[in-house]
Write a protein that holds these residues in place. Structure first.
Motif, PDB file in Angstrom:
ATOM      1  N   GLN A 102      78.949   8.205  20.300  1.00  0.00           N
ATOM      2  CA  GLN A 102      80.025   8.841  21.076  1.00  0.00           C
ATOM      3  C   GLN A 102      79.452   9.639  22.244  1.00  0.00           C
ATOM      4  O   GLN A 102      80.000   9.636  23.348  1.00  0.00           O
ATOM      5  CB  GLN A 102      80.848   9.761  20.164  1.00  0.00           C
ATOM      6  N   GLU A 103      78.337  10.307  21.971  1.00  0.00           N
ATOM      7  CA  GLU A 103      77.720  11.133  23.011  1.00  0.00           C
ATOM      8  C   GLU A 103      77.241  10.263  24.179  1.00  0.00           C
ATOM      9  O   GLU A 103      77.361  10.633  25.341  1.00  0.00           O
ATOM     10  CB  GLU A 103      76.573  11.936  22.397  1.00  0.00           C
ATOM     11  N   ALA A 104      76.709   9.073  23.851  1.00  0.00           N
ATOM     12  CA  ALA A 104      76.240   8.162  24.903  1.00  0.00           C
ATOM     13  C   ALA A 104      77.394   7.762  25.812  1.00  0.00           C
ATOM     14  O   ALA A 104      77.263   7.723  27.049  1.00  0.00           O
ATOM     15  CB  ALA A 104      75.599   6.926  24.279  1.00  0.00           C
ATOM     16  N   TYR A 105      78.560   7.477  25.229  1.00  0.00           N
ATOM     17  CA  TYR A 105      79.722   7.093  26.040  1.00  0.00           C
ATOM     18  C   TYR A 105      80.257   8.283  26.839  1.00  0.00           C
ATOM     19  O   TYR A 105      80.671   8.134  27.998  1.00  0.00           O
ATOM     20  CB  TYR A 105      80.813   6.460  25.162  1.00  0.00           C
ATOM     21  N   ALA A 106      80.223   9.467  26.227  1.00  0.00           N
ATOM     22  CA  ALA A 106      80.691  10.661  26.947  1.00  0.00           C
ATOM     23  C   ALA A 106      79.833  10.879  28.194  1.00  0.00           C
ATOM     24  O   ALA A 106      80.338  11.158  29.291  1.00  0.00           O
ATOM     25  CB  ALA A 106      80.617  11.883  26.031  1.00  0.00           C
ATOM     26  N   ARG A 107      78.523  10.715  28.013  1.00  0.00           N
ATOM     27  CA  ARG A 107      77.598  10.905  29.131  1.00  0.00           C
ATOM     28  C   ARG A 107      77.839   9.836  30.210  1.00  0.00           C
ATOM     29  O   ARG A 107      77.791  10.115  31.403  1.00  0.00           O
ATOM     30  CB  ARG A 107      76.170  10.806  28.580  1.00  0.00           C
ATOM     31  N   ALA A 108      78.118   8.602  29.771  1.00  0.00           N
ATOM     32  CA  ALA A 108      78.420   7.533  30.730  1.00  0.00           C
ATOM     33  C   ALA A 108      79.673   7.869  31.520  1.00  0.00           C
ATOM     34  O   ALA A 108      79.738   7.673  32.741  1.00  0.00           O
ATOM     35  CB  ALA A 108      78.591   6.209  29.984  1.00  0.00           C
ATOM     36  N   GLY A 109      80.694   8.394  30.819  1.00  0.00           N
ATOM     37  CA  GLY A 109      81.944   8.769  31.489  1.00  0.00           C
ATOM     38  C   GLY A 109      81.715   9.848  32.536  1.00  0.00           C
ATOM     39  O   GLY A 109      82.252   9.769  33.654  1.00  0.00           O
ATOM     40  N   GLU A 110      80.886  10.827  32.198  1.00  0.00           N
ATOM     41  CA  GLU A 110      80.567  11.878  33.181  1.00  0.00           C
ATOM     42  C   GLU A 110      79.902  11.289  34.420  1.00  0.00           C
ATOM     43  O   GLU A 110      80.207  11.673  35.548  1.00  0.00           O
ATOM     44  CB  GLU A 110      79.624  12.909  32.556  1.00  0.00           C
TER      45      GLU A 110
ATOM     46  N   ILE B  85      90.556   2.231  41.770  1.00  0.00           N
ATOM     47  CA  ILE B  85      90.938   1.361  40.663  1.00  0.00           C
ATOM     48  C   ILE B  85      89.692   1.119  39.819  1.00  0.00           C
ATOM     49  O   ILE B  85      88.695   0.620  40.331  1.00  0.00           O
ATOM     50  CB  ILE B  85      91.462   0.007  41.196  1.00  0.00           C
ATOM     51  N   ILE B  86      89.745   1.480  38.547  1.00  0.00           N
ATOM     52  CA  ILE B  86      88.599   1.232  37.659  1.00  0.00           C
ATOM     53  C   ILE B  86      88.890  -0.030  36.865  1.00  0.00           C
ATOM     54  O   ILE B  86      89.961  -0.168  36.270  1.00  0.00           O
ATOM     55  CB  ILE B  86      88.375   2.411  36.690  1.00  0.00           C
ATOM     56  N   SER B  87      87.943  -0.959  36.881  1.00  0.00           N
ATOM     57  CA  SER B  87      88.144  -2.215  36.167  1.00  0.00           C
ATOM     58  C   SER B  87      86.802  -2.685  35.602  1.00  0.00           C
ATOM     59  O   SER B  87      85.828  -1.938  35.605  1.00  0.00           O
ATOM     60  CB  SER B  87      88.752  -3.255  37.124  1.00  0.00           C
ATOM     61  N   GLY B  88      86.767  -3.886  35.074  1.00  0.00           N
ATOM     62  CA  GLY B  88      85.523  -4.431  34.547  1.00  0.00           C
ATOM     63  C   GLY B  88      85.544  -4.551  33.034  1.00  0.00           C
ATOM     64  O   GLY B  88      86.392  -3.957  32.367  1.00  0.00           O
ATOM     65  N   GLU B  89      84.573  -5.304  32.511  1.00  0.00           N
ATOM     66  CA  GLU B  89      84.496  -5.544  31.067  1.00  0.00           C
ATOM     67  C   GLU B  89      84.368  -4.231  30.298  1.00  0.00           C
ATOM     68  O   GLU B  89      84.811  -4.123  29.169  1.00  0.00           O
ATOM     69  CB  GLU B  89      83.287  -6.423  30.727  1.00  0.00           C
ATOM     70  N   GLY B  90      83.727  -3.248  30.931  1.00  0.00           N
ATOM     71  CA  GLY B  90      83.503  -1.959  30.279  1.00  0.00           C
ATOM     72  C   GLY B  90      84.791  -1.240  29.898  1.00  0.00           C
ATOM     73  O   GLY B  90      84.782  -0.313  29.086  1.00  0.00           O
ATOM     74  N   LEU B  91      85.910  -1.656  30.499  1.00  0.00           N
ATOM     75  CA  LEU B  91      87.197  -1.038  30.165  1.00  0.00           C
ATOM     76  C   LEU B  91      87.553  -1.219  28.690  1.00  0.00           C
ATOM     77  O   LEU B  91      88.372  -0.472  28.152  1.00  0.00           O
ATOM     78  CB  LEU B  91      88.321  -1.629  31.011  1.00  0.00           C
ATOM     79  N   ALA B  92      86.935  -2.224  28.037  1.00  0.00           N
ATOM     80  CA  ALA B  92      87.207  -2.435  26.614  1.00  0.00           C
ATOM     81  C   ALA B  92      86.888  -1.162  25.822  1.00  0.00           C
ATOM     82  O   ALA B  92      87.481  -0.897  24.785  1.00  0.00           O
ATOM     83  CB  ALA B  92      86.374  -3.611  26.099  1.00  0.00           C
ATOM     84  N   ALA B  93      85.950  -0.372  26.344  1.00  0.00           N
ATOM     85  CA  ALA B  93      85.564   0.866  25.661  1.00  0.00           C
ATOM     86  C   ALA B  93      86.145   2.090  26.370  1.00  0.00           C
ATOM     87  O   ALA B  93      85.678   3.207  26.184  1.00  0.00           O
ATOM     88  CB  ALA B  93      84.038   0.963  25.616  1.00  0.00           C
ATOM     89  N   TYR B  94      87.177   1.867  27.186  1.00  0.00           N
ATOM     90  CA  TYR B  94      87.655   2.942  28.064  1.00  0.00           C
ATOM     91  C   TYR B  94      88.075   4.200  27.315  1.00  0.00           C
ATOM     92  O   TYR B  94      87.831   5.320  27.768  1.00  0.00           O
ATOM     93  CB  TYR B  94      88.801   2.424  28.931  1.00  0.00           C
ATOM     94  N   ASP B  95      88.697   4.019  26.148  1.00  0.00           N
ATOM     95  CA  ASP B  95      89.133   5.192  25.380  1.00  0.00           C
ATOM     96  C   ASP B  95      87.961   6.090  25.004  1.00  0.00           C
ATOM     97  O   ASP B  95      88.143   7.273  24.736  1.00  0.00           O
ATOM     98  CB  ASP B  95      89.877   4.739  24.122  1.00  0.00           C
ATOM     99  N   LEU B  96      86.744   5.531  25.003  1.00  0.00           N
ATOM    100  CA  LEU B  96      85.567   6.319  24.620  1.00  0.00           C
ATOM    101  C   LEU B  96      85.086   7.248  25.733  1.00  0.00           C
ATOM    102  O   LEU B  96      84.332   8.178  25.484  1.00  0.00           O
ATOM    103  CB  LEU B  96      84.415   5.389  24.225  1.00  0.00           C
ATOM    104  N   PHE B  97      85.493   6.950  26.977  1.00  0.00           N
ATOM    105  CA  PHE B  97      84.998   7.828  28.060  1.00  0.00           C
ATOM    106  C   PHE B  97      86.039   8.158  29.129  1.00  0.00           C
ATOM    107  O   PHE B  97      85.712   8.792  30.135  1.00  0.00           O
ATOM    108  CB  PHE B  97      83.690   7.318  28.667  1.00  0.00           C
ATOM    109  N   ALA B  98      87.282   7.783  28.899  1.00  0.00           N
ATOM    110  CA  ALA B  98      88.320   8.041  29.907  1.00  0.00           C
ATOM    111  C   ALA B  98      88.426   9.540  30.242  1.00  0.00           C
ATOM    112  O   ALA B  98      88.499   9.924  31.415  1.00  0.00           O
ATOM    113  CB  ALA B  98      89.666   7.521  29.411  1.00  0.00           C
ATOM    114  N   GLU B  99      88.413  10.358  29.195  1.00  0.00           N
ATOM    115  CA  GLU B  99      88.591  11.795  29.417  1.00  0.00           C
ATOM    116  C   GLU B  99      87.418  12.362  30.229  1.00  0.00           C
ATOM    117  O   GLU B  99      87.624  13.171  31.142  1.00  0.00           O
ATOM    118  CB  GLU B  99      88.675  12.483  28.053  1.00  0.00           C
ATOM    119  N   GLN B 100      86.208  11.907  29.895  1.00  0.00           N
ATOM    120  CA  GLN B 100      85.034  12.409  30.616  1.00  0.00           C
ATOM    121  C   GLN B 100      85.051  11.945  32.073  1.00  0.00           C
ATOM    122  O   GLN B 100      84.657  12.690  32.969  1.00  0.00           O
ATOM    123  CB  GLN B 100      83.743  11.933  29.940  1.00  0.00           C
TER     124      GLN B 100
END
Lengths: 392, 392
Positions: A303-311, A330-345
């Protein structure tokens, strides 16, 4: 395989004709009056521009049945005949070739993919030709001409010269792909960088319609960015532009393949996430899907890795907003599959780093189906066909 | 003091007329053929566009005596009659008002400055009116009309609406400066952000002539950036653009007035340099000139502060180059007085952080005399007068 490129041409002999057609294409159906207003032309100029387009079958005009008034003449609407011409769009990745057949409004009629065993230009061209033949056979069944193809590749692509200057994924340097693909497919071919191609698709047919300034940020294996400024896609004087992935977030951060430390991509790209999740959890994670699965299970290190990526991504977007002040990102791309993990950050870090009213920029997300990259390539083919590039 | 704005207007009734005039203004004198080529218009269109401009006295055509051929007809050159109209340019800083009188080619005929005791809008307007009257009196002696004024202010300035949204130096919010200044000076007034104004001057009359994509980076009290993309100055959808000063260089760096840490401006702006030199040397340094003097004397702590500033500026420029791929970056501003103290660090840090061929961007320096900011304001007045903004 080697029939000459078909000769069908678009009747755009003046900038006004291109402009009217693009307005109808991206914003239609519209009344002639509204077409004039949005294109910033006089009604007389619209009348003159519309005529050859209707004659050649690219525009049609019909009564708006939904808005028939109780009294008086019903309004006529001008729209593009989407079935007037078809296009092929192809995206080449490191391990497959994805192709779509689209209509003139860039709607995907069908999609196909073929695996790529070998990344050498000869092998890629052979696969690309096979895929195109499949799509052309299907198009023949529809009885409509395919009038152009677009090919999208990641890396430094010179669209005007038709050259792939450098593609790290394919390990290509100076490949004259447009000419080679035109020979093997028998179609006029436009090549472009994949993120720029997707940006053209968003500008004409997506979340960028009607905006003169926006950015498209793609999150996945790489972190890319397409920029539209003053209504046109930014290409960069030396072939490089939109390198949000190499905005520095932390000069003491992880080493990036570009040679610097702490680039957005070195923190938020798929490979960086996999490395960090593996290091933090000790789990044998091999790809982004597995890394995201661990984070979704609630494993703290993941989770921390994704939070850091979101920042990092939020910081990169803020840098774009502070320099260019786009209306929308507009944010897009395959990485959006994990968007809930870093959207807030992403949102928090963007808000903190955006300067003054740059924070008012509208940050959106948009899912990216696997064929969307190929659709982007088709959009560049439509763009070339209409030829507006030469007028704007 | 309250005569109505003078009614002289420029005969630009079509985009082609504006375009031809701007080409002659920034690149002339030129033959008609060369004018057509550079403006991308047909010789017939040039003939049509040139006529009203010659009739109104804005363009003149004369034989090129330097290039008279041995045989045949000598070439005729089209040039702007720089004395046809005059302009006032004014820069308002926190403690003075600087004014220039320029000709139509933005050449400074004379410069004046008045101290500013009070930063309230009323006081600034009174000083601005006094300075303009001085300049108008001088212009009367020349027998040429002053047809417009430009006023440049740092901060968030909405040129189209004529509003200063927020200027930290002046502590102004929502001041309708264009209208107020037009009333007190009797001239049509254009207002703009000071860095954008300077960018217009560079685009038409400086190191940006003929370039469709370039950046101007100003180094001094603040670190600013004006961007030209696709031939037009970037204004930002929400009023913010070019904030290179708030690109993050080091998230663990010194606190910036914007609330973030390690922004370029928090490391390389005058105040940051003074703070750091004071902390490193213990000397009672009060301004940038004293800080630079210590570094020039070889005091290690002072030299290190400048080296760090150079690294930060180079990183900021690389970020601009990676995102936009400009042909050229022009570094200017008062901070250039200390350029020898950080030139090498700027170049090295730019080269290290530039991605791929973005490093090919031509990075230049350009001295900035004190009246240059006011000249930038005059350039915006010329820009408004020609009215090309409404056509492009």
């Amino acid at each position: 395989m080697s029939s000459p490129p078909r000769a069908e041409t678009f009747p755009a002999n003046t900038p006004a004709v291109s402009q009217i057609f693009v307005t109808a294409l991206s914003q239609g159906p519209l009344t002639r009056l509204e077409l004039a207003r949005r294109a910033g032309l006089s009604p007389a100029a619209v009348t003159k521009a519309v005529r050859p387009l209707i004659e050649a079958g690219y525009l049609v005009e019909s009564v708006d049945e939904d808005a028939r008034p109780a009294l008086g003449r019903p309004a006529s609407l001008v729209r593009v005949d989407s079935g007037r011409a078809l296009f092929v769009g192809i995206k080449v990745t490191g391990d497959e070739v994805i192709g779509v057949l689209t209509d003139l409004c860039c709607r995907v009629l069908l999609a196909r993919r073929l695996p790529l065993g070998d990344r050498a230009p000869r092998a890629v061209l052979a696969t690309l030709a096979d895929l195109t033949q499949e799509l052309l056979a299907e198009a023949d069944g529809l009885g409509v001409h395919v009038v152009g193809a677009g090919v999208a590749v990641s890396g430094d692509v010179d669209r005007a010269e038709g050259m792939v200057r450098y593609s790290p994924f394919l390990e290509w340097r100076e490949v004259p792909l447009a000419e080679l693909a035109a020979m093997t497919t028998g179609l006029p071919v436009t090549i472009d960088n994949d993120v720029r191609a997707l940006t053209v698709a968003e500008q004409w047919f997506g979340a960028g319609v009607g905006l003169s300034d926006f950015a498209l940020v793609t999150v996945g294996a790489g972190i890319g960015c397409g920029l539209v400024v003053h209504g046109r896609v930014v290409a960069g004087a030396h072939g490089v532009a939109g390198e949000i992935g190499h905005v520095t977030v932390d000069p003491a951060g992880p080493l990036c393949h570009c040679g610097n430390r702490g680039c957005v991509e070195a923190i938020a790209g798929d490979a960086a996430l996999v490395d960090r999740v593996r290091a933090a959890t000790g789990a044998e994670v091999t790809d982004a899907a597995e890394a995201a699965a661990l984070a979704h299970e609630g494993v703290a290190g993941a989770q921390e890795a994704y939070a850091r990526a979101g920042e990092a991504i939020g910081r990169g977007i803020a840098t774009v907003a502070n320099l260019l002040g786009p209306e929308r990102v507009i944010i897009s791309g395959e990485g959006l599959a994990a968007y809930d993990l870093f959207a807030e950050q992403i949102r928090n870090s963007f808000a903190a780093a955006a300067f003054g009213s740059a924070a008012q920029c509208d940050v959106q997300t948009r899912p990216l189906p696997f064929e969307e990259w190929a659709r982007g390539a088709a959009a560049t083919a439509i763009h070339s066909f209409i030829g507006s590039g030469s007028h704007q």
